[in-house]
Design a protein around this motif. Structure first.
Motif, mmCIF file in Angstrom:
data_model
loop_
_atom_site.group_PDB
_atom_site.id
_atom_site.type_symbol
_atom_site.label_atom_id
_atom_site.label_comp_id
_atom_site.label_asym_id
_atom_site.label_seq_id
_atom_site.Cartn_x
_atom_site.Cartn_y
_atom_site.Cartn_z
ATOM 1 N N UNK A 9 45.381 49.829 41.526
ATOM 2 C CA UNK A 9 44.242 49.218 40.854
ATOM 3 C C UNK A 9 42.973 49.794 41.476
ATOM 4 N N UNK A 10 42.004 50.142 40.630
ATOM 5 C CA UNK A 10 40.720 50.674 41.074
ATOM 6 C C UNK A 10 39.653 49.618 40.832
ATOM 7 N N UNK A 11 38.752 49.493 41.803
ATOM 8 C CA UNK A 11 37.644 48.545 41.715
ATOM 9 C C UNK A 11 36.364 49.291 42.081
ATOM 10 N N UNK A 12 35.324 49.072 41.286
ATOM 11 C CA UNK A 12 34.052 49.729 41.574
ATOM 12 C C UNK A 12 32.914 48.754 41.295
ATOM 13 N N UNK A 13 31.994 48.661 42.233
ATOM 14 C CA UNK A 13 30.855 47.751 42.128
ATOM 15 C C UNK A 13 29.623 48.540 41.698
ATOM 16 N N UNK A 14 28.932 48.071 40.663
ATOM 17 C CA UNK A 14 27.779 48.806 40.133
ATOM 18 C C UNK A 14 26.586 48.794 41.082
ATOM 19 N N UNK A 15 26.375 47.714 41.777
ATOM 20 C CA UNK A 15 25.271 47.582 42.730
ATOM 21 C C UNK A 15 25.853 47.079 44.037
ATOM 22 N N UNK A 16 25.694 47.817 45.101
ATOM 23 C CA UNK A 16 26.228 47.394 46.387
ATOM 24 C C UNK A 16 27.547 48.076 46.688
ATOM 25 N N UNK A 17 28.233 47.565 47.688
ATOM 26 C CA UNK A 17 29.481 48.153 48.159
ATOM 27 C C UNK A 17 30.557 47.092 48.287
ATOM 28 N N UNK A 18 31.785 47.565 48.432
ATOM 29 C CA UNK A 18 32.932 46.701 48.718
ATOM 30 C C UNK A 18 33.376 46.993 50.149
ATOM 31 N N UNK A 19 33.651 45.946 50.886
ATOM 32 C CA UNK A 19 34.145 46.081 52.245
ATOM 33 C C UNK A 19 35.611 45.674 52.240
ATOM 34 N N UNK A 20 36.488 46.625 52.600
ATOM 35 C CA UNK A 20 37.918 46.341 52.658
ATOM 36 C C UNK A 20 38.481 47.005 53.906
ATOM 37 N N UNK A 21 39.140 46.195 54.708
ATOM 38 C CA UNK A 21 39.784 46.683 55.929
ATOM 39 C C UNK A 21 38.827 47.479 56.804
ATOM 40 N N UNK A 22 37.583 47.022 56.898
ATOM 41 C CA UNK A 22 36.591 47.658 57.754
ATOM 42 C C UNK A 22 35.900 48.867 57.154
ATOM 43 N N UNK A 23 36.302 49.292 55.962
ATOM 44 C CA UNK A 23 35.669 50.438 55.310
ATOM 45 C C UNK A 23 34.762 49.956 54.190
ATOM 46 N N UNK A 24 33.628 50.642 54.052
ATOM 47 C CA UNK A 24 32.623 50.258 53.058
ATOM 48 C C UNK A 24 32.468 51.384 52.040
ATOM 49 N N UNK A 25 32.572 51.018 50.751
ATOM 50 C CA UNK A 25 32.448 52.006 49.684
ATOM 51 C C UNK A 25 32.089 51.285 48.384
ATOM 52 N N UNK A 26 31.493 52.015 47.452
ATOM 53 C CA UNK A 26 31.171 51.398 46.162
ATOM 54 C C UNK A 26 32.427 51.246 45.303
ATOM 55 N N UNK A 27 33.483 52.011 45.628
ATOM 56 C CA UNK A 27 34.721 51.916 44.869
ATOM 57 C C UNK A 27 35.936 52.133 45.746
ATOM 58 N N UNK A 28 37.027 51.461 45.398
ATOM 59 C CA UNK A 28 38.277 51.597 46.145
ATOM 60 C C UNK A 28 39.452 51.658 45.170
ATOM 61 N N UNK A 29 40.541 52.234 45.648
ATOM 62 C CA UNK A 29 41.795 52.237 44.913
ATOM 63 C C UNK A 29 42.852 51.632 45.825
ATOM 64 N N UNK A 30 43.519 50.594 45.369
ATOM 65 C CA UNK A 30 44.564 49.924 46.141
ATOM 66 C C UNK A 30 45.906 50.246 45.503
ATOM 67 N N UNK A 31 46.839 50.765 46.306
ATOM 68 C CA UNK A 31 48.162 51.132 45.800
ATOM 69 C C UNK A 31 49.135 50.001 46.074
ATOM 70 N N UNK A 32 49.810 49.564 45.023
ATOM 71 C CA UNK A 32 50.711 48.411 45.125
ATOM 72 C C UNK A 32 51.868 48.669 46.077
ATOM 73 N N UNK A 33 52.291 49.924 46.216
ATOM 74 C CA UNK A 33 53.439 50.206 47.078
ATOM 75 C C UNK A 33 53.087 50.285 48.563
ATOM 76 N N UNK A 34 51.794 50.325 48.899
ATOM 77 C CA UNK A 34 51.420 50.421 50.317
ATOM 78 C C UNK A 34 50.437 49.341 50.767
ATOM 79 N N UNK A 35 49.842 48.625 49.844
ATOM 80 C CA UNK A 35 48.905 47.548 50.206
ATOM 81 C C UNK A 35 49.696 46.283 50.526
ATOM 82 N N UNK A 36 49.110 45.392 51.340
ATOM 83 C CA UNK A 36 49.764 44.092 51.535
ATOM 84 C C UNK A 36 49.799 43.330 50.206
#
Length: 189
Positions: free
Chosen positions: A60-87
């Motif tokens: 699943x891909x997530x992207x924020x139009x304004x601002x960033x997403x913080x996941x697992x200590x990393x900051x980015x405007x967009x992330x991709x989470x893989x179901x086979x390796x994510x919790x």
């Protein structure tokens, strides 16, 4: 007999014709990507993977139009989470300016044979169910083969803060007794 040999239209053709807007496909409203309006007070997002096929690997891909997403200590405007390796549940913190309203775009992807993310082709798309509150259920079809909206199923919950921190009263001041008076005085006076 001729009907058996007629190729069914692919969802990506319908999305091209609609300029990326949701389309009706086999009686269902299918989205290429789904936008969720985010207020700055949102404290976190929770993504819960319900089920997914193993081949090809789903994401699943997530992207924020304004601002960033913080996941697992990393900051980015967009992330991709893989179901086979994510919790099974992943928490993300949207970092949005207090004066901004942002849109969170959500879409599905899968890993191609070369290991690169693939999206928005063939029969890729998502069905969206809105639950009471700010909870969504996504049923996704990857772009390979026929449309199958059980390739990836996940939930997304927008967990907002209990109140507006800007409007909360300040904590009470600490008071001490003045050496010159029996009356209390403010510690910052």
């Amino acid at each position: 007999m001729l009907e058996d040999h007629v190729r069914k239209p692919k969802i990506d053709r319908a999305f091209r014709a609609s300029d990326g807007q949701p389309v009706e496909f086999e009686g269902k409203t299918v989205h290429l990507a789904f936008g969720i309006s985010m207020k700055w007070a949102t404290s976190r997002l929770a993504i819960a993977f319900t089920s997914f096929v193993g081949n090809p690997p789903q994401g699943v891909c997530l992207e924020l139009s304004e601002g960033d997403l913080l996941v697992n200590g990393s900051r980015s405007s967009g992330v991709c989470l893989w179901a086979d390796s994510a919790p099974p549940v992943v928490y993300l913190k949207p970092l949005i300016k207090p004066t901004a309203t942002a849109t969170l775009q959500v879409w599905n992807c899968w890993r191609g044979g070369d290991g690169e993310p693939q999206m928005w082709r063939g029969n890729a798309g998502l069905l969206v169910d809105l639950n009471p509150g700010a909870s969504y259920r996504f049923s996704c079809s990857d772009g390979t083969g026929h449309a199958d909206f059980t390739d990836l199923i996940f939930g997304l919950e927008v967990q907002e803060t209990a109140s507006d921190l800007w409007l909360e009263p300040l904590p009470p001041r600490a008071f001490t007794l003045s050496t010159y008076s029996a009356r209390p005085r403010s510690a910052d006076a």
